[in-house]
Design an enzyme around this catalytic site. Structure first.
Site, short mmCIF file in Angstrom:
data_model
loop_
_atom_site.label_atom_id
_atom_site.label_comp_id
_atom_site.label_asym_id
_atom_site.label_seq_id
_atom_site.Cartn_x
_atom_site.Cartn_y
_atom_site.Cartn_z
N GLU A 124 34.97 41.74 39.50
CA GLU A 124 35.50 43.02 39.49
C GLU A 124 35.03 43.95 39.93
O GLU A 124 33.86 44.06 38.31
CB GLU A 124 37.08 42.64 38.55
CG GLU A 124 37.88 44.05 38.41
CD GLU A 124 38.36 44.09 39.85
OE1 GLU A 124 38.25 45.36 39.60
OE2 GLU A 124 38.79 43.54 40.40
N GLY A 151 43.25 44.54 38.03
CA GLY A 151 43.99 44.70 39.47
C GLY A 151 44.41 46.56 39.93
O GLY A 151 44.95 46.87 38.48
N HIS A 155 57.69 40.34 38.78
CA HIS A 155 56.51 40.96 37.79
C HIS A 155 56.75 42.74 38.10
O HIS A 155 57.17 42.88 39.30
CB HIS A 155 55.76 40.36 37.99
CG HIS A 155 54.37 41.10 37.15
ND1 HIS A 155 54.32 40.60 35.42
CD2 HIS A 155 53.83 42.51 37.48
CE1 HIS A 155 53.47 41.87 35.75
NE2 HIS A 155 52.98 42.56 35.86
#
Length: 397
Positions: free
Chosen positions: A36, A42, A374
């Site tokens: 990452e 993210g 979500h």
């Protein structure tokens, strides 16, 4: 070049799809590297779902303080302290980020922070180190996009990234794009006291939702004095002494302090070595089959990088599917028609599956919900089912 290590799976990108894949693969006994460039979690955790919902909650509190007297509660609304709001927002993000890091560490996943690039069908280079894997999972996500000739300067013409960090309430704003991002920011800024107008080229707000739902939202926004120019194309913008002047195809000019460009998100794929290593692509998106396999046998792709609904819970489902497929389990394609969608404005708009018009065209009357949206409390049910199935996601002992 230094050898970074060999893994069963190397995941490039630590957002929703990437970390879900890493977590499930580790549960299945795989040795996993998660690469990452910024922070695990993210866009959703740091520049999307979560910080936006924190702003929406603060907006809800502002509205409740204005209307409390009708509930028998005496209070007053004295204004919005944006630095305080941003501090609250960051505290929410940090708490969830720390929890995610702890969960990843508990699964013995190696997290590598740095810019990764696909070096071969079985390797990713990060700085001077080469990480190899039996399988590579591409999960590099998306970024806000603009229109041709419309440059985002980060000050008066901004994207959602800058809007989330804005340390003041704008006196007025034009929002270009009436999708989820535009509608949610319109709701927040109006609650905070801004004068807001949405410009949408298509004939309704939330173009992916049922027309009936859009009409309810549009009526509610009119009552809230949120303006909307629907079925009208953007033509140009110029700077003024006090902000911007936005010209529309219907001849109108809208003046405001800010222009928020919310016309969608584009995949992060340029310059990452995908096509150089044989990965088939279309307009920047990685092409995949129903099981998220690319044109290269050792490479899969998930999340906003592929042309599926750009939703965190879709990324979760795709990441889990790929991990289980690589792990040798029997997997089935995701039914994207059964994916729920929620816009967390005031009022909220929720739906699952195809629109009623699409259903009529297909001769379908109902669809089956498969994935929990979500971020919602209903995810608890989905997480419980995953745990009972022996494959918990956001959980560690």
């Amino acid at each position: 070049m230094a050898e970074g290590g060999h893994y069963d799976i190397v995941v490039l990108g630590g957002g929703s799809g990437g970390y879900a894949c890493a977590l499930r693969a580790a549960e299945l006994g795989k040795r996993v590297a998660l690469i990452e460039k910024d922070k695990v979690g993210g866009t959703c955790l740091h520049r999307g779902c979560i910080p936006t919902k924190a702003l929406l909650h603060a907006a809800e509190i502002a509205d409740a303080s204005r209307e409390s007297e009708k509930f028998g509660i005496r209070t007053s609304f004295e204004g919005v302290d944006m630095p305080g709001v941003l501090s609250y927002q960051q505290s929410v993000v940090d708490r969830l980020w720390k929890g995610l890091q702890s969960t990843i560490a508990s699964r013995k996943i190696d997290t590598i922070i740095g810019d990764g690039r696909l070096a071969s069908p079985t390797s990713v280079v990060v700085g001077d180190s080469l990480y190899t894997g039996d399988h590579i999972v591409l999960a590099t996500g998306s970024v806000p996009k603009s229109l041709p000739g419309l440059s985002i300067d980060g000050e008066r013409i901004i994207s959602s990234d800058e809007a989330l960090r804005l340390d003041r309430v704008p006196a007025s704003a034009v929002i270009l794009g009436g999708g989820v991002i535009g509608v949610e920011f319109a709701s927040v800024w109006q609650s905070f006291g801004a004068e807001v107008t949405i410009v949408e080229m298509l004939p309704q707000l939330l173009p992916l939702e049922d027309e009936a739902s859009a009409k309810h939202l549009q009526r509610a926004f009119r009552r809230r004095k949120i303006g909307a120019e629907l079925g009208v194309a953007f033509e140009s913008v110029k700077y003024t002494d006090t902000g911007v002047a936005v010209s529309l195809a219907n001849g109108k000019t809208l003046e405001a302090e800010l222009l928020l460009v919310a016309v969608g998100r584009g995949p992060v794929s340029a310059g990452l070595g995908y096509e150089d290593n044989g990965v088939a692509m279309t307009r920047g998106y990685v092409d995949v089959d129903p099981l998220c396999r690319t044109s290269v046998p050792t490479i899969s792709a998930v999340g906003d990088l592929i042309a599926t609904p750009q939703l965190a819970h879709v990324g979760f489902a795709e990441g889990i599917l790929v991990a289980e497929r690589i792990g040798g389990l029997d997997v089935r394609p995701i039914d994207y028609d059964g994916v729920p969608r929620i816009t967390y404005s005031d009022p909220e708009v929720a739906s699952v599956g195809i629109t009623s018009a699409q259903a009529t065209e297909r001769g379908i009357t109902v669809t089956e919900a498969l994935i929990h949206p979500h971020p919602t409390q209903s995810e608890i049910i989905g997480e419980a089912h995953l745990a009972l199935a022996g494959k918990p996601l956001h959980f560690h002992a």
